[in-house]
Design a protein around this motif. Sequence first.
Motif, PDB file in Angstrom:
ATOM      1  N   MET A   1      16.842  14.881  19.466  1.00  0.00           N
ATOM      2  CA  MET A   1      16.425  15.506  20.697  1.00  0.00           C
ATOM      3  C   MET A   1      15.431  16.612  20.390  1.00  0.00           C
ATOM      4  O   MET A   1      15.606  17.371  19.439  1.00  0.00           O
ATOM      5  CB  MET A   1      17.636  16.075  21.422  1.00  0.00           C
ATOM      6  CG  MET A   1      17.274  16.638  22.772  1.00  0.00           C
ATOM      7  SD  MET A   1      18.709  17.253  23.655  1.00  0.00           S
ATOM      8  CE  MET A   1      18.725  18.912  23.037  1.00  0.00           C
TER       9      MET A   1
ATOM     10  N   HIS B   1      11.794  19.888  33.732  1.00  0.00           N
ATOM     11  CA  HIS B   1      11.275  18.888  32.795  1.00  0.00           C
ATOM     12  C   HIS B   1      12.304  17.772  32.681  1.00  0.00           C
ATOM     13  O   HIS B   1      13.468  18.023  32.381  1.00  0.00           O
ATOM     14  CB  HIS B   1      11.005  19.492  31.414  1.00  0.00           C
ATOM     15  CG  HIS B   1      10.432  18.490  30.463  1.00  0.00           C
ATOM     16  ND1 HIS B   1       9.133  18.051  30.558  1.00  0.00           N
ATOM     17  CD2 HIS B   1      10.984  17.824  29.418  1.00  0.00           C
ATOM     18  CE1 HIS B   1       8.899  17.160  29.601  1.00  0.00           C
ATOM     19  NE2 HIS B   1      10.012  17.001  28.900  1.00  0.00           N
TER      20      HIS B   1
ATOM     21  N   LEU C   1      15.918  21.657  32.097  1.00  0.00           N
ATOM     22  CA  LEU C   1      15.649  20.473  31.292  1.00  0.00           C
ATOM     23  C   LEU C   1      16.707  19.422  31.623  1.00  0.00           C
ATOM     24  O   LEU C   1      17.906  19.700  31.550  1.00  0.00           O
ATOM     25  CB  LEU C   1      15.713  20.796  29.796  1.00  0.00           C
ATOM     26  CG  LEU C   1      15.733  19.597  28.840  1.00  0.00           C
ATOM     27  CD1 LEU C   1      14.429  18.810  28.922  1.00  0.00           C
ATOM     28  CD2 LEU C   1      16.001  20.059  27.416  1.00  0.00           C
TER      29      LEU C   1
ATOM     30  N   HIS D   1      10.925   7.734  30.658  1.00  0.00           N
ATOM     31  CA  HIS D   1      11.530   8.027  31.957  1.00  0.00           C
ATOM     32  C   HIS D   1      11.354   6.807  32.852  1.00  0.00           C
ATOM     33  O   HIS D   1      10.520   5.972  32.637  1.00  0.00           O
ATOM     34  CB  HIS D   1      10.875   9.248  32.594  1.00  0.00           C
ATOM     35  CG  HIS D   1       9.441   8.988  32.939  1.00  0.00           C
ATOM     36  ND1 HIS D   1       8.452   9.010  31.995  1.00  0.00           N
ATOM     37  CD2 HIS D   1       8.844   8.653  34.099  1.00  0.00           C
ATOM     38  CE1 HIS D   1       7.291   8.725  32.555  1.00  0.00           C
ATOM     39  NE2 HIS D   1       7.501   8.497  33.818  1.00  0.00           N
TER      40      HIS D   1
ATOM     41  N   GLN E   1      13.229  14.133  30.890  1.00  0.00           N
ATOM     42  CA  GLN E   1      12.889  13.290  29.743  1.00  0.00           C
ATOM     43  C   GLN E   1      14.037  12.326  29.440  1.00  0.00           C
ATOM     44  O   GLN E   1      15.204  12.710  29.489  1.00  0.00           O
ATOM     45  CB  GLN E   1      12.595  14.151  28.518  1.00  0.00           C
ATOM     46  CG  GLN E   1      12.042  13.361  27.349  1.00  0.00           C
ATOM     47  CD  GLN E   1      11.453  14.260  26.276  1.00  0.00           C
ATOM     48  OE1 GLN E   1      11.124  15.422  26.527  1.00  0.00           O
ATOM     49  NE2 GLN E   1      11.314  13.731  25.097  1.00  0.00           N
ATOM     50  N   GLN E   2      13.690  11.092  29.132  1.00  0.00           N
ATOM     51  CA  GLN E   2      14.645  10.037  28.788  1.00  0.00           C
ATOM     52  C   GLN E   2      15.791   9.967  29.794  1.00  0.00           C
ATOM     53  O   GLN E   2      16.963   9.879  29.431  1.00  0.00           O
ATOM     54  CB  GLN E   2      15.170  10.219  27.363  1.00  0.00           C
ATOM     55  CG  GLN E   2      14.103  10.024  26.323  1.00  0.00           C
ATOM     56  CD  GLN E   2      14.638  10.064  24.903  1.00  0.00           C
ATOM     57  OE1 GLN E   2      15.783  10.421  24.672  1.00  0.00           O
ATOM     58  NE2 GLN E   2      13.798   9.698  23.947  1.00  0.00           N
ATOM     59  N   SER E   3      15.440  10.033  31.077  1.00  0.00           N
ATOM     60  CA  SER E   3      16.433  10.028  32.157  1.00  0.00           C
ATOM     61  C   SER E   3      16.015   9.029  33.223  1.00  0.00           C
ATOM     62  O   SER E   3      14.845   8.645  33.306  1.00  0.00           O
ATOM     63  CB  SER E   3      16.552  11.420  32.771  1.00  0.00           C
ATOM     64  OG  SER E   3      17.018  12.339  31.807  1.00  0.00           O
TER      65      SER E   3
ATOM     66  N   LEU F   1      22.217  17.802  29.669  1.00  0.00           N
ATOM     67  CA  LEU F   1      22.020  16.868  28.569  1.00  0.00           C
ATOM     68  C   LEU F   1      23.054  15.752  28.586  1.00  0.00           C
ATOM     69  O   LEU F   1      24.262  16.012  28.504  1.00  0.00           O
ATOM     70  CB  LEU F   1      22.092  17.610  27.235  1.00  0.00           C
ATOM     71  CG  LEU F   1      21.249  18.883  27.132  1.00  0.00           C
ATOM     72  CD1 LEU F   1      21.531  19.608  25.835  1.00  0.00           C
ATOM     73  CD2 LEU F   1      19.771  18.555  27.249  1.00  0.00           C
ATOM     74  N   GLN F   2      22.582  14.533  28.696  1.00  0.00           N
ATOM     75  CA  GLN F   2      23.397  13.325  28.587  1.00  0.00           C
ATOM     76  C   GLN F   2      24.575  13.302  29.562  1.00  0.00           C
ATOM     77  O   GLN F   2      25.717  13.051  29.190  1.00  0.00           O
ATOM     78  CB  GLN F   2      23.850  13.118  27.151  1.00  0.00           C
ATOM     79  CG  GLN F   2      22.649  12.978  26.222  1.00  0.00           C
ATOM     80  CD  GLN F   2      23.024  12.792  24.771  1.00  0.00           C
ATOM     81  OE1 GLN F   2      24.074  13.237  24.339  1.00  0.00           O
ATOM     82  NE2 GLN F   2      22.156  12.128  24.033  1.00  0.00           N
TER      83      GLN F   2
ATOM     84  N   TYR G   1      17.750  15.842  30.250  1.00  0.00           N
ATOM     85  CA  TYR G   1      17.478  15.001  29.085  1.00  0.00           C
ATOM     86  C   TYR G   1      18.596  13.972  28.892  1.00  0.00           C
ATOM     87  O   TYR G   1      19.771  14.333  28.824  1.00  0.00           O
ATOM     88  CB  TYR G   1      17.359  15.874  27.827  1.00  0.00           C
ATOM     89  CG  TYR G   1      17.003  15.095  26.589  1.00  0.00           C
ATOM     90  CD1 TYR G   1      15.672  14.911  26.224  1.00  0.00           C
ATOM     91  CD2 TYR G   1      17.986  14.541  25.791  1.00  0.00           C
ATOM     92  CE1 TYR G   1      15.339  14.191  25.096  1.00  0.00           C
ATOM     93  CE2 TYR G   1      17.657  13.813  24.664  1.00  0.00           C
ATOM     94  CZ  TYR G   1      16.325  13.646  24.317  1.00  0.00           C
ATOM     95  OH  TYR G   1      16.007  12.917  23.206  1.00  0.00           O
ATOM     96  N   GLY G   2      18.221  12.717  28.816  1.00  0.00           N
ATOM     97  CA  GLY G   2      19.186  11.658  28.534  1.00  0.00           C
ATOM     98  C   GLY G   2      20.225  11.471  29.624  1.00  0.00           C
ATOM     99  O   GLY G   2      21.364  11.139  29.339  1.00  0.00           O
TER     100      GLY G   2
END
Length: 92
Positions: free
Chosen positions: A1, A59, A32, A86, A61-63, A11-12, A34-35
């Motif tokens: 990450m 932001h 943020l 994304h 990302q990877q979601s 996160l996740q 993320y995931g």
Amino acid sequence: MPCFTVVVGVLQFENIAINGLASLNSQKFHILVYGCKKVKMVNMKISAPANSPNTDGIHIQQSSEVTVMNTHIGTGDGCISVGPDHQNCPTQ
């Protein structure tokens, strides 16, 4: 990450709601995501001075399936930035 300076990191997670969050004068990203999958953010207030560089509001990302509604974002850089990997991130 990747390493980011953030006020709030999500996160996740899957199936999460964020309501009524306020963030003022973050030095990098305010939020943020993320995931994550199925994130709903509503009624938030995010602000930084107009002359403040690199202060993205949110932001993502990877979601996937990220929704932002009824939110005021006033920052020196991007209001919502979307990183690589994304899909399906509608905003209103």
